[in-house]
Design an enzyme around this catalytic site. Structure first.
Site, mmCIF file in Angstrom:
data_model
loop_
_atom_site.group_PDB
_atom_site.id
_atom_site.type_symbol
_atom_site.label_atom_id
_atom_site.label_comp_id
_atom_site.label_asym_id
_atom_site.label_seq_id
_atom_site.Cartn_x
_atom_site.Cartn_y
_atom_site.Cartn_z
ATOM 1 N N GLN A 1 0.780 -1.245 0.000
ATOM 2 C CA GLN A 1 0.000 0.000 0.000
ATOM 3 C C GLN A 1 0.812 1.296 0.000
ATOM 4 O O GLN A 1 0.461 2.241 -0.691
ATOM 5 C CB GLN A 1 -0.912 -0.021 1.227
ATOM 6 C CG GLN A 1 -1.852 1.154 1.347
ATOM 7 C CD GLN A 1 -2.772 0.982 2.529
ATOM 8 O OE1 GLN A 1 -3.742 0.245 2.452
ATOM 9 N NE2 GLN A 1 -2.467 1.629 3.634
ATOM 10 N N GLU B 1 -3.592 9.311 -0.728
ATOM 11 C CA GLU B 1 -2.833 10.040 0.290
ATOM 12 C C GLU B 1 -1.832 11.004 -0.339
ATOM 13 O O GLU B 1 -0.890 11.458 0.314
ATOM 14 C CB GLU B 1 -2.131 9.060 1.234
ATOM 15 C CG GLU B 1 -3.133 8.260 2.060
ATOM 16 C CD GLU B 1 -2.509 7.528 3.227
ATOM 17 O OE1 GLU B 1 -1.289 7.597 3.418
ATOM 18 O OE2 GLU B 1 -3.271 6.878 3.962
ATOM 19 N N ASP C 1 4.373 0.257 4.219
ATOM 20 C CA ASP C 1 3.136 -0.264 4.812
ATOM 21 C C ASP C 1 2.569 -1.262 3.807
ATOM 22 O O ASP C 1 2.022 -0.873 2.773
ATOM 23 C CB ASP C 1 2.126 0.869 5.075
ATOM 24 C CG ASP C 1 0.818 0.335 5.661
ATOM 25 O OD1 ASP C 1 0.746 -0.878 5.939
ATOM 26 O OD2 ASP C 1 -0.121 1.138 5.835
ATOM 27 N N GLU D 1 5.267 -1.835 8.189
ATOM 28 C CA GLU D 1 3.940 -1.859 8.832
ATOM 29 C C GLU D 1 3.079 -2.959 8.212
ATOM 30 O O GLU D 1 3.099 -3.136 6.987
ATOM 31 C CB GLU D 1 3.299 -0.482 8.612
ATOM 32 C CG GLU D 1 1.914 -0.290 9.180
ATOM 33 C CD GLU D 1 1.412 1.120 8.885
ATOM 34 O OE1 GLU D 1 2.227 2.072 8.806
ATOM 35 O OE2 GLU D 1 0.191 1.276 8.701
ATOM 36 N N LYS E 1 -4.050 5.485 15.464
ATOM 37 C CA LYS E 1 -5.062 6.253 14.730
ATOM 38 C C LYS E 1 -6.254 6.447 15.663
ATOM 39 O O LYS E 1 -6.903 5.464 16.063
ATOM 40 C CB LYS E 1 -5.526 5.462 13.507
ATOM 41 C CG LYS E 1 -4.473 5.280 12.416
ATOM 42 C CD LYS E 1 -4.973 4.230 11.431
ATOM 43 C CE LYS E 1 -4.190 4.225 10.130
ATOM 44 N NZ LYS E 1 -4.540 3.021 9.323
ATOM 45 N N ARG F 1 -5.576 9.096 8.469
ATOM 46 C CA ARG F 1 -6.274 8.094 7.665
ATOM 47 C C ARG F 1 -6.168 8.487 6.195
ATOM 48 O O ARG F 1 -5.797 9.605 5.861
ATOM 49 C CB ARG F 1 -7.767 8.019 8.039
ATOM 50 C CG ARG F 1 -8.105 7.657 9.462
ATOM 51 C CD ARG F 1 -7.480 6.392 9.976
ATOM 52 N NE ARG F 1 -7.693 5.189 9.204
ATOM 53 C CZ ARG F 1 -8.275 4.075 9.653
ATOM 54 N NH1 ARG F 1 -8.725 4.025 10.891
ATOM 55 N NH2 ARG F 1 -8.378 3.000 8.907
ATOM 56 N N SER F 2 -6.557 7.568 5.318
ATOM 57 C CA SER F 2 -6.531 7.911 3.891
ATOM 58 C C SER F 2 -7.652 8.892 3.554
ATOM 59 O O SER F 2 -7.528 9.697 2.641
ATOM 60 C CB SER F 2 -6.632 6.646 3.049
ATOM 61 O OG SER F 2 -7.768 5.903 3.420
ATOM 62 N N LYS G 1 2.735 9.921 10.671
ATOM 63 C CA LYS G 1 2.486 9.437 9.302
ATOM 64 C C LYS G 1 1.210 10.129 8.819
ATOM 65 O O LYS G 1 0.132 9.893 9.365
ATOM 66 C CB LYS G 1 2.311 7.922 9.348
ATOM 67 C CG LYS G 1 2.086 7.265 8.000
ATOM 68 C CD LYS G 1 1.840 5.771 8.195
ATOM 69 C CE LYS G 1 1.586 5.054 6.896
ATOM 70 N NZ LYS G 1 0.594 3.977 7.028
HETATM 71 P P1 PGA Z 1 -6.508 3.743 5.801
HETATM 72 O O1 PGA Z 1 -4.992 3.480 5.461
HETATM 73 O O2 PGA Z 1 -6.636 5.058 6.459
HETATM 74 O O3 PGA Z 1 -7.176 3.656 4.456
HETATM 75 O O4 PGA Z 1 -6.934 2.606 6.702
HETATM 76 C C1 PGA Z 1 -3.927 3.986 6.183
HETATM 77 C C2 PGA Z 1 -2.991 2.906 6.630
HETATM 78 O O5 PGA Z 1 -3.214 1.702 6.344
HETATM 79 O O6 PGA Z 1 -2.028 3.191 7.310
HETATM 80 ZN ZN ZN Z 2 -1.466 0.836 7.545
#
Ligand code: PGA
Ligand code: ZN
Length: 439
Positions: free
Chosen positions: A163, A206, A243, A286, A338, A367-368, A389
């Site tokens: 990702q 992102e 990640d 990650e 988070k 978050r994304s 992050k």
């Molecule tokens: P998400 O991704 O906010 O879409 O869950 C961020 C991450 O995996 O760190």
């Molecule tokens: Zn992640």
């Protein structure tokens, strides 16, 4: 003064993907008033607290948050009105009011909006910057950013499976210099990607580049070269973080790297990741394995915890119980934090405290799906976590946090701990004790 909560309200706004989310507004008895906006993930962990959606297909494809808004304006507002404005008590009270394990009743989005608006109103009332008000007894410190440069997985149309390919600009004297280097590397990456014949089609969720590459490892090659092209020394000044978000390409015990037509077991994944650590300047990994693959994680931790940070995101979901379980099993040596995975500021701090107590690294994370709210920057500084992050250095929902950190560095005179960062890598060996109960 005996501060109490006067009013709480909320309404629907849009996040950086154009999906609905919540803004909450809270007013204290002394007139201090503040709002907070709630983020939302796409590659969410199975064990996250519930982001309550309306499921009404007539509005925003079911993603409306009017139910959560109504929960703030109704039960939460009437229960909190007149209550003492003490963060821990209010958070605890909302958890009890919800009455479920995963906040599915009121919605973690509803609860978190109020929790963060309260923190901000308290800072205003105390006439302190948010980071200072949040810090309490913790020692604030500027965070070293982990910045997304190349995206894959669910954030970039699944071109490659992993990702995020990120950089950590640690070899600099200030956050300001580290950010400047980051922008140079982001630009160098764009040049290299184009020159290598991969079409650049805008940015991913992102703000990083999301090219169609022939393999996941190609992203690591491009990233290492981008650091060099921008004039920096890989590892010495700028390192790489990954990640994998491996839960999202894991099925039936198999990790499916479809773009490379390869299917790997957990052991094979762990070997692959170790080879990459040998070949590239990687210091942090990650979700290298899936969220419930505890046995795989134990083996990965045994192999790599003395060389890099192994960060649990979907694995721990900012949940104190899951983190404690991981620590007992000797799994990972770092946690992604988070706020909306757990739903209150107090529980977020609890996770940060558990991590600190057990020598696990902590990375405060966006978050994304984000908003222009910069709360996270203050949280990262206040907690002393040392890492943040936020995504890439494009799009204002990301820049609001990066820019807030510039302001905090300017105003506070806090030291940028970049040059100490590498010294901590490899020192966070998890203690491999016997497994206990399941989380
Ligand atoms: P998400 O991704 O906010 O879409 O869950 C961020 C991450 O995996 O760190
Ligand atoms: Zn992640």
């Amino acid at each position: 003064m005996n501060l109490t909560i006067r009013t709480v309200e909320a309404w629907e706004i849009l996040d950086s993907r154009g999906n609905p989310t919540i803004e909450a507004l809270l007013t204290l008895s002394d007139g201090s008033q503040a709002s907070a906006q709630v983020p939302s993930g796409a590659s969410t962990g199975k064990h996250e607290a519930v982001d309550l959606r309306d499921d009404d297909p007539a509005r925003y494809q079911g993603k409306g948050v009017r139910k959560a808004v109504d929960n703030v304006n109704g039960p939460i507002a009437s229960a909190l009105s007149g209550r003492k404005a003490i963060q821990f008590d209010v958070d605890r009270f909302m958890i009890e009011l919800d009455g479920t394990q995963n906040k599915s009743n009121l919605g973690a989005n509803a609860i978190l909006g109020v929790s963060c608006a309260l923190a901000r109103a308290l800072a205003i009332s105390a006439k302190l910057p948010l980071w200072q008000s949040l810090a309490g007894k913790a020692s604030p410190i500027l965070p070293v950013p982990m910045v997304n440069i190349i995206s894959g997985g669910l954030h970039a149309g699944g071109q490659i499976e992993f990702q995020d390919f990120l950089i950590i600009p640690h070899g600099f004297d200030s956050y300001t210099e580290a950010l400047q280097a980051t922008v140079a590397i982001h630009r160098a990456a764009a040049e290299l990607i184009s020159e290598s014949g991969y079409p650049l089609t805008g940015v991913a969720d992102e703000g990083g580049w999301g090219p169609r590459l022939e393999s996941n490892e190609t992203a690591l090659k491009l990233l290492t070269k981008s650091i060099e092209r921008a004039g920096f020394k890989p590892k010495e000044q700028v390192s790489i973080a990954i990640d994998a978000a491996a839960s999202h390409f894991h099925d039936g015990g198999i990790y499916n790297l479809q773009s490379e037509t390869r299917m790997l077991t957990a052991e094979e994944m762990a070997s692959l990741l170790r080879q990459w650590v040998d070949r590239y300047p990687i210091v942090s990994m990650e979700d290298g394995l899936a969220e419930d693959d505890w046995a795989g994680w134990q083996s990965l931790t045994t192999r790599l915890s003395d060389r890099i940070n192994l960060v649990g995101d979907d694995l721990f979901t900012t949940n104190p119980n899951r983190l404690r379980h991981g620590i007992e099993r000797g799994v990972a040596n770092a946690v992604l934090v988070k706020m909306n995975q757990i739903g209150t500021l107090s529980e977020t701090f609890e996770v940060l405290e558990i991590a600190a107590e057990h020598n696990y690294a902590a990375v405060v994370s966006a978050r994304s799906g984000e908003t222009e709210d910069s709360f996270l920057a203050d949280l990262a500084v206040a907690s002393g976590a040392g890492q943040i992050k936020i995504g890439s250095i494009t799009r204002s929902e990301r820049l609001s946090k990066y820019n807030r950190l510039l302001r905090i560095e300017r105003d506070s005179g806090l030291v940028y701990p970049g040059r100490q960062f590498l010294k901590t890598i490899g020192t966070r060996r998890a203690n491999h004790c016997k497994p206990t109960r399941s989380p």
